[in-house]
Enzyme design. Structure first.
Site, short mmCIF file in Angstrom:
data_model
loop_
_atom_site.label_atom_id
_atom_site.label_comp_id
_atom_site.label_asym_id
_atom_site.label_seq_id
_atom_site.Cartn_x
_atom_site.Cartn_y
_atom_site.Cartn_z
N PHE A 157 1.47 4.91 0.96
CA PHE A 157 1.02 5.93 1.90
C PHE A 157 1.64 7.27 1.54
O PHE A 157 2.77 7.33 1.05
CB PHE A 157 1.44 5.57 3.33
CG PHE A 157 0.62 4.46 3.94
CD1 PHE A 157 -0.49 4.74 4.72
CD2 PHE A 157 0.97 3.13 3.76
CE1 PHE A 157 -1.25 3.72 5.30
CE2 PHE A 157 0.23 2.10 4.32
CZ PHE A 157 -0.88 2.40 5.09
N THR B 96 0.86 -1.18 0.00
CA THR B 96 0.00 0.00 0.00
C THR B 96 0.90 1.23 0.00
O THR B 96 1.86 1.31 0.76
CB THR B 96 -0.93 0.03 1.23
OG1 THR B 96 -1.90 -1.02 1.08
CG2 THR B 96 -1.68 1.35 1.34
#
Length: 278
Positions: free
Chosen positions: A172, A170
């Site tokens: 960020f 992911t």
């Protein structure tokens, strides 16, 4: 001590990412992404860490907040996502009937869920699901969450790495109110910006020509409708390079000729994970 706001509860992947970026920071949970942006807008000495996209399931859906608040992006960070089945200590997989987690986590572990005939229950976040299972003390309930959630809520990792695909990441973004920009040196940079085009035929096609002519690589280009509108769009864009590089400056000047609105969101070092994943 610096302060980092994140969405969710303690033990969330955002919490894990915040600790990786600054282990000494005061980490503060917020109920929603909107709350994170509001806090950072009010507290100029704080930062927020927000998941922007996932390698497998795509965009998280925070673009409208980036457009509205226009916080400065200080860094990007790629967090490895390793999903674990968490339950009451001493529980066996065969005892579990119901599994709770965020919709994306459930989707990313669908093969494990189906092969064990578990009933899915969508919750607001992964760590909140772990907290609920811990409070319930029910061995038939389990959560899909991080190893940090297991420690935080005194749960046992019944089965680790249950995700469908290994190597999931992911992305960020670390953001804040203050404008900070690294000096241009020999490192690899990303320049992130948003723009809204003037209303005219072939506007997008014409506006992007400058990047091709100047040899600038766009790594992200996404369109989003403005609030309460289906015919007015803004674009979020990332490019390879530092805004002080002449070729980047020239391409952005060319883009500006076609824009009704243009805003630089940040210049930051490219995460080393980008090179690994090439």
């Amino acid at each position: 001590m610096s302060k980092i706001y994140f969405q969710g509860t303690f033990g969330a992947y955002s919490h894990l990412a915040a600790l990786s970026i600054d282990p000494k920071a005061e980490v503060v949970p917020c109920k929603t992404f909107d709350d994170c942006f509001v806090q950072a807008s009010k507290d100029t000495n704080s930062k927020i860490i927000i998941p922007e996209s996932n390698r497998i399931t795509g965009n998280i859906g925070i673009e409208y907040l980036i457009f509205e608040y226009r916080l400065n992006i200080y860094a990007e960070y790629f967090q490895k996502i390793e999903h674990n089945l968490l339950g009451i200590p001493g529980t066996k997989v065969s005892e579990i009937k119901d599994v709770y987690s965020h919709a994306q986590a459930l989707s990313q572990c669908s093969k494990f869920i189906k092969s064990n005939n578990l009933t899915e229950h969508v919750r607001a976040d992964t760590a909140g699901s772990a907290e609920m299972v811990s409070i319930s003390k029910d061995k038939s309930k389990a959560a899909i969450a991080s190893s940090l959630s297991a420690k935080t809520y005194n749960l046992e990792i019944i089965k680790n790495n249950i995700e469908n695909e290994k190597g999931n990441l992911t992305r960020f973004l670390v953001m804040g109110k203050k404008i900070l920009q690294p000096e241009f040196s020999g490192k690899k940079y990303i320049t992130s910006f948003l723009f809204k085009l003037k209303s005219k035929p072939a506007a997008l096609y014409q506006s992007l020509g400058g990047f091709a002519i100047n040899g600038v690589n766009l790594t992200k280009l996404q369109s989003y409708p403005e609030k309460n509108s289906f015919d007015s769009f803004f674009f979020l864009c990332d490019l390879d390079g530092h805004i002080e590089e002449p070729r980047v400056q020239k391409s952005l000047e060319d883009l500006g000729l076609h824009c009704q609105d243009f805003h630089v969101l940040g210049v930051f070092e490219a995460d080393k994970q980008r090179e690994i994943n090439k």
